[in-house]
Design an enzyme around this catalytic site. Structure first.
Site, PDB file in Angstrom:
ATOM      1  N   LYS A  51      41.001  20.669  29.460  1.00  0.00           N
ATOM      2  CA  LYS A  51      41.200  21.853  30.311  1.00  0.00           C
ATOM      3  C   LYS A  51      40.229  22.972  29.907  1.00  0.00           C
ATOM      4  O   LYS A  51      39.703  23.692  30.773  1.00  0.00           O
ATOM      5  CB  LYS A  51      42.649  22.313  30.188  1.00  0.00           C
ATOM      6  CG  LYS A  51      42.971  23.624  30.875  1.00  0.00           C
ATOM      7  CD  LYS A  51      42.846  23.571  32.391  1.00  0.00           C
ATOM      8  CE  LYS A  51      43.082  24.957  32.990  1.00  0.00           C
ATOM      9  NZ  LYS A  51      42.977  24.988  34.440  1.00  0.00           N
TER      10      LYS A  51
ATOM     11  N   LYS B  26      42.009  34.963  28.934  1.00  0.00           N
ATOM     12  CA  LYS B  26      42.790  34.268  27.901  1.00  0.00           C
ATOM     13  C   LYS B  26      42.161  32.897  27.608  1.00  0.00           C
ATOM     14  O   LYS B  26      41.952  32.520  26.459  1.00  0.00           O
ATOM     15  CB  LYS B  26      44.230  34.141  28.411  1.00  0.00           C
ATOM     16  CG  LYS B  26      45.205  33.369  27.551  1.00  0.00           C
ATOM     17  CD  LYS B  26      45.407  31.942  27.964  1.00  0.00           C
ATOM     18  CE  LYS B  26      45.979  31.718  29.338  1.00  0.00           C
ATOM     19  NZ  LYS B  26      46.235  30.310  29.670  1.00  0.00           N
TER      20      LYS B  26
END
Ligand code: NAD
Length: 298
Positions: A172, A240
């Protein structure tokens, strides 16, 4: 495969993913920090749990879809958390984007309780979640992955086993490198076009048919030209992820110079108060610098 699923975290992604599981006939126990999505899911047929522990106690598979590593650590490992409620043999699939190093820690803590943890982050955005066509990248033990595949197939179309605990998370992060750089490249290209007087819609049409075409351009280009930066995926969440990427890159000794520049651009967006906008809003910074906007005249 078991029918009792616990779902924790009913935000932009979690709510539609949970809905698809209900529609597929699974029994769902849900918990989220805010009440309104819980009430919505209750109307759809879910049972509400009072804590992650209570949800876990009623479930054979527990799915978490939370913002970041500290949230998943608190919900899984903390007081009244998932591991306090689970029985041995339960599968725990964390589908949030978090640090792969934290996923490995959770895998080990779960294993001590006989709980089988998978890291299974997703790509495809809110639209992919609603339509049940997410790409799901999975790390953990292969036999646990095999057991969970029917559940993943309800939420996603491309389900890929990547290797041991943490492998889904690293995949990811690689995904997020490409998306962040791609959106920034699109921002620079459309801003250049705007300053040159090109029609942004025609520019996107021309670019998407050639080597510069991408899923990002197809999905985000038309929104950008309308000045629609409603999320989708927020600047804050992608910032983030950029932090997680740079942390992993340092741990593995991988220089990522372009990603580092893009991280600073996302930092600047937050300083400008644009953190809640869609991540495609990176173009607005480049437009500010150039004094031109890539918007279709209405
Ligand atoms: P979100 O902020 O919309 O939703 C998070 C949900 O978790 C909220 O409902 C919040 O109330 C709940 N929550 C937070 N802390 C909690 C706690 N301690 N206990 C219970 N519930 C808690 O975020 P999102 O957009 O749904 O993203 C979730 C994850 O999926 C993130 O890791 C994100 O990076 C990832 N992701 C998002 C997208 C996207 O397009 N939005 C795409 C792919 C992956």
């Amino acid at each position: 495969m078991s029918k009792k699923i616990g779902f924790i975290g009913l935000g932009i992604m979690g709510k539609p993913m949970a809905r698809n599981l209900l529609k597929a006939g699974y029994t769902l126990n849900v918990y989220s920090r805010s009440q309104p999505p819980m009430e919505e899911l209750k109307r759809d047929g879910a049972t509400l749990g009072a804590s992650p522990k209570e949800v876990a106690a009623a479930s054979e598979v527990v799915i978490t879809m939370l913002p970041n590593s500290p949230d998943v650590e608190a919900v899984v490992l903390g007081a009244n958390g998932v591991l306090e409620g689970t029985k041995s043999g339960t599968i725990l699939a964390d589908m949030s984007t978090i640090s792969p190093l934290v996923s490995q820690k959770i895998y080990e803590a779960a294993k001590k309780k006989g709980v089988k943890a998978l890291d299974a982050p997703v790509s495809g955005g809110e639209k992919g979640a609603i339509e049940g066509i997410l790409s799901i990248m999975v790390g953990g033990d292969s036999e646990v992955y095999e057991a969970a595949v029917p559940i993943f197939q309800v939420m996603g179309k491309t389900i890929t086993y990547m290797g041991p605990a943490g492998a889904g998370g690293f995949t990811k992060l690689a995904n997020q490198v490409i998306v962040a750089i791609n959106l920034t490249a699109i921002g620079e290209a459309l801003t250049l076009g705007a300053k040159a007087g090109l029609d942004p819609q025609r520019l996107i049409q021309a670019l998407s048919g050639g080597m510069a075409g991408s899923r990002c351009l197809d999905m985000k280009g038309p929104q950008i030209t309308k000045g629609n930066f409603q999320p989708g995926f927020t600047v804050d969440l992608h910032y983030k992820d950029l932090g997680l990427i740079m942390e992993a890159a340092r741990a593995l000794q991988v220089p990522l110079p372009t990603t580092a520049v893009v991280q600073e651009l996302f930092s600047a967006l937050r300083v400008k108060g644009r953190g809640a906008l869609d991540h495609s809003a990176v173009i607005t910074l480049l437009e500010d610098l150039a004094g031109a906007k890539a918007r279709t005249k209405s």
